[in-house]
Motif scaffolding. Structure first.
Motif, PDB file in Angstrom:
ATOM      1  N   TYR A 139      -6.489   8.634  -7.392  1.00  0.00           N
ATOM      2  CA  TYR A 139      -6.866   7.462  -7.866  1.00  0.00           C
ATOM      3  C   TYR A 139      -6.045   6.465  -8.604  1.00  0.00           C
ATOM      4  CZ  TYR A 139      -9.245   4.115 -11.070  1.00  0.00           C
ATOM      5  OH  TYR A 139      -9.642   2.938 -11.649  1.00  0.00           O
ATOM      6  N   GLY A 140      -5.950   5.208  -8.752  1.00  0.00           N
ATOM      7  CA  GLY A 140      -5.074   4.482  -9.367  1.00  0.00           C
ATOM      8  C   GLY A 140      -5.928   3.033  -9.765  1.00  0.00           C
ATOM      9  N   LEU A 141      -5.454   2.343 -10.553  1.00  0.00           N
ATOM     10  CA  LEU A 141      -6.060   1.106 -10.784  1.00  0.00           C
ATOM     11  C   LEU A 141      -6.167  -0.035  -9.685  1.00  0.00           C
ATOM     12  CD1 LEU A 141      -7.556  -0.926 -12.659  1.00  0.00           C
ATOM     13  CD2 LEU A 141      -5.335  -1.433 -13.639  1.00  0.00           C
ATOM     14  N   LEU A 142      -4.924   0.107  -9.053  1.00  0.00           N
ATOM     15  CA  LEU A 142      -4.709  -0.649  -7.967  1.00  0.00           C
ATOM     16  C   LEU A 142      -5.740  -0.529  -6.599  1.00  0.00           C
ATOM     17  CD1 LEU A 142      -1.109  -0.969  -7.649  1.00  0.00           C
ATOM     18  CD2 LEU A 142      -2.594  -2.591  -9.053  1.00  0.00           C
ATOM     19  N   ARG A 143      -6.403   0.726  -6.563  1.00  0.00           N
ATOM     20  CA  ARG A 143      -7.653   0.995  -5.358  1.00  0.00           C
ATOM     21  C   ARG A 143      -8.637  -0.078  -5.634  1.00  0.00           C
ATOM     22  NH1 ARG A 143      -6.530   2.505  -0.905  1.00  0.00           N
ATOM     23  NH2 ARG A 143      -5.258   4.527  -0.684  1.00  0.00           N
ATOM     24  N   TRP A 144      -8.952  -0.618  -6.836  1.00  0.00           N
ATOM     25  CA  TRP A 144     -10.010  -1.414  -6.736  1.00  0.00           C
ATOM     26  C   TRP A 144      -9.848  -2.762  -5.835  1.00  0.00           C
ATOM     27  CZ3 TRP A 144     -14.433  -0.357  -8.584  1.00  0.00           C
ATOM     28  CH2 TRP A 144     -14.731   0.502  -9.416  1.00  0.00           C
ATOM     29  N   ALA A 145      -8.253  -3.044  -5.665  1.00  0.00           N
ATOM     30  CA  ALA A 145      -7.851  -4.039  -4.581  1.00  0.00           C
ATOM     31  C   ALA A 145      -8.398  -3.806  -3.252  1.00  0.00           C
ATOM     32  CB  ALA A 145      -6.629  -4.345  -4.594  1.00  0.00           C
ATOM     33  N   THR A 146      -8.551  -2.199  -2.846  1.00  0.00           N
ATOM     34  CA  THR A 146      -9.020  -1.811  -1.583  1.00  0.00           C
ATOM     35  C   THR A 146     -10.434  -2.130  -1.668  1.00  0.00           C
ATOM     36  OG1 THR A 146      -7.188   0.087  -1.751  1.00  0.00           O
ATOM     37  CG2 THR A 146      -9.165   0.072  -0.026  1.00  0.00           C
ATOM     38  N   VAL A 147     -11.143  -1.823  -2.651  1.00  0.00           N
ATOM     39  CA  VAL A 147     -12.557  -2.008  -2.687  1.00  0.00           C
ATOM     40  C   VAL A 147     -12.851  -3.276  -2.605  1.00  0.00           C
ATOM     41  CG1 VAL A 147     -14.811  -1.423  -4.015  1.00  0.00           C
ATOM     42  CG2 VAL A 147     -12.714   0.162  -4.163  1.00  0.00           C
ATOM     43  N   PHE A 148     -12.402  -4.085  -3.022  1.00  0.00           N
ATOM     44  CA  PHE A 148     -12.449  -5.659  -3.003  1.00  0.00           C
ATOM     45  C   PHE A 148     -12.282  -6.253  -1.580  1.00  0.00           C
ATOM     46  CE2 PHE A 148     -10.138  -9.877  -2.418  1.00  0.00           C
ATOM     47  CZ  PHE A 148     -11.184 -10.560  -2.681  1.00  0.00           C
ATOM     48  N   SER A 149     -11.345  -5.776  -0.954  1.00  0.00           N
ATOM     49  CA  SER A 149     -10.908  -6.316   0.151  1.00  0.00           C
ATOM     50  C   SER A 149     -12.170  -5.594   1.435  1.00  0.00           C
ATOM     51  CB  SER A 149      -9.533  -5.939   0.560  1.00  0.00           C
ATOM     52  OG  SER A 149      -8.627  -6.427  -0.041  1.00  0.00           O
ATOM     53  N   MET A 150     -12.291  -4.514   1.257  1.00  0.00           N
ATOM     54  CA  MET A 150     -13.295  -3.965   2.150  1.00  0.00           C
ATOM     55  C   MET A 150     -14.891  -4.603   2.067  1.00  0.00           C
ATOM     56  SD  MET A 150     -12.400   0.033   2.089  1.00  0.00           S
ATOM     57  CE  MET A 150     -13.083   0.802   3.363  1.00  0.00           C
TER      58      MET A 150
END
Length: 335
Positions: A258-269
């Motif tokens: 986990y890293g904070l930048l994973r929220w960008a993955t969630v947003f894009s999906m």
């Protein structure tokens, strides 16, 4: 008093990239609504609002008392998450029927957008991470909200403003693409997904522009409408292709930490799922509705995984991308 002091410290430590959590939660709420799951959509709206309030408090604290830090962080692409998060939340609130609040969020996002966009563009570098595409995402998020309000309130000038933002967002994507470090597709910590998220929010903007038109407004003539339909369809096809490539890259090079930048993955999906459903309705392509609903629930599952990772990281005492093993947005963007 120590609790209040601790809260202030926690708020002050939030990096600009934390805005992607608001974007991710907000867009999943929108996607669930389009999928017809209103009750669950409203559940997601609650943490989106709370996270946005935290983001707003962080922004205000730094602007008021940490001008130097605010000026430094405003040069980072991640600073544009403030605009995108505000506009995404405004879109969900507009769909809820609370137009005055949605209008206020549009006004706030529109005020922030030129200031932060100019600051970010002046400090663009080479071989940048996926955050470079936030210039497109923030612009298209404004277009989506403006077009949504235009349709809800039958306001032609908002629709025409949204159309200008739509084309500008596509131009910014074209300018950002050569600066994107393609190695991030296999090595990126999560924000590389914004390369696809920018395409999906562009497709969503096109769909909202098409849906805003009506006999009462008559926004687009036959030629304009035809171009919008074609460009929106092409954007969705490109987005789905990018989604597939990014999924394959994740399978080839798993990055499960986990890293904070994973929220960008969630947003894009989540944005891909939302765009698929919106384009299905706007272009009257009914067979897209099924895949869109599947993608919404995939995004929900990824959101839950990211939320669990965030809670575990917080429990372990982690406080940002440096501590969670993900590279800092600032240092990566300046390479």
């Amino acid at each position: 008093m120590s609790g209040i002091s601790g809260l202030r410290t926690w708020v002050a430590e939030r990096p600009p990239a934390a805005g992607t959590a608001v974007m991710a939660t907000g867009v999943i709420s929108i996607g669930l609504r389009l999928a017809g799951v209103e009750a669950v959509s409203r559940i997601f709206l609650v943490p989106a609002c709370l996270a946005w309030l935290t983001l707003a408090a962080t922004f205000a604290v730094r602007l008021a008392g940490q001008r130097g830090r605010w000026a430094e962080e405003s040069r980072e692409p991640a600073a544009l998450t403030a605009v995108a998060a505000t506009a995404v939340l405004g879109t969900r609130i507009s769909l809820l029927g609370v137009q005055p609040l949605a209008e206020a969020l549009l006004a706030l996002a529109a005020l922030l957008w030129p200031v932060l966009l100019v600051s970010v563009l002046r400090n663009w570098g080479r071989r940048m991470p996926g955050a470079v595409f936030l210039c497109c995402v923030a612009t298209q998020a404004l277009a989506v909200l403006a077009a949504t309000l235009a349709g809800a309130e039958a306001t032609a000038w908002l629709a025409h403003a949204a159309l200008v933002l739509f084309w500008l967002g596509l131009l910014l994507y074209a300018l950002a693409l050569p600066r994107f470090d393609s190695r991030q597709v296999l090595q990126g910590p999560g924000d590389h997904w914004i390369a696809g998220g920018a395409l999906s929010i562009s497709a969503l903007a096109g769909a909202r522009l098409i849906s805003a038109d009506s006999a009462r407004l008559y926004l687009w003539n036959k030629d304009d409408s035809g171009v919008l339909h074609q460009v929106t369809a092409i954007l969705l096809v490109l987005d789905l292709a990018c989604y597939a490539v990014l999924v394959l890259a994740e399978l080839a090079r798993p990055r499960t930490r986990y890293g904070l930048l994973r929220w960008a993955t969630v947003f894009s999906m989540g944005m891909t799922a939302t765009a698929t459903l919106a384009v299905s309705a706007a272009l009257d392509v009914s067979w897209l509705s099924g895949p869109g609903k599947v993608l919404v629930w995939v995004a929900v599952a990824v959101w839950l995984a990211a939320a669990a990772g965030a809670m575990l990281a917080a429990r372990a005492g982690h406080r940002g991308p440096r501590e969670t093993g993900a590279p800092d947005v600032t240092s990566t963007a300046r390479q």
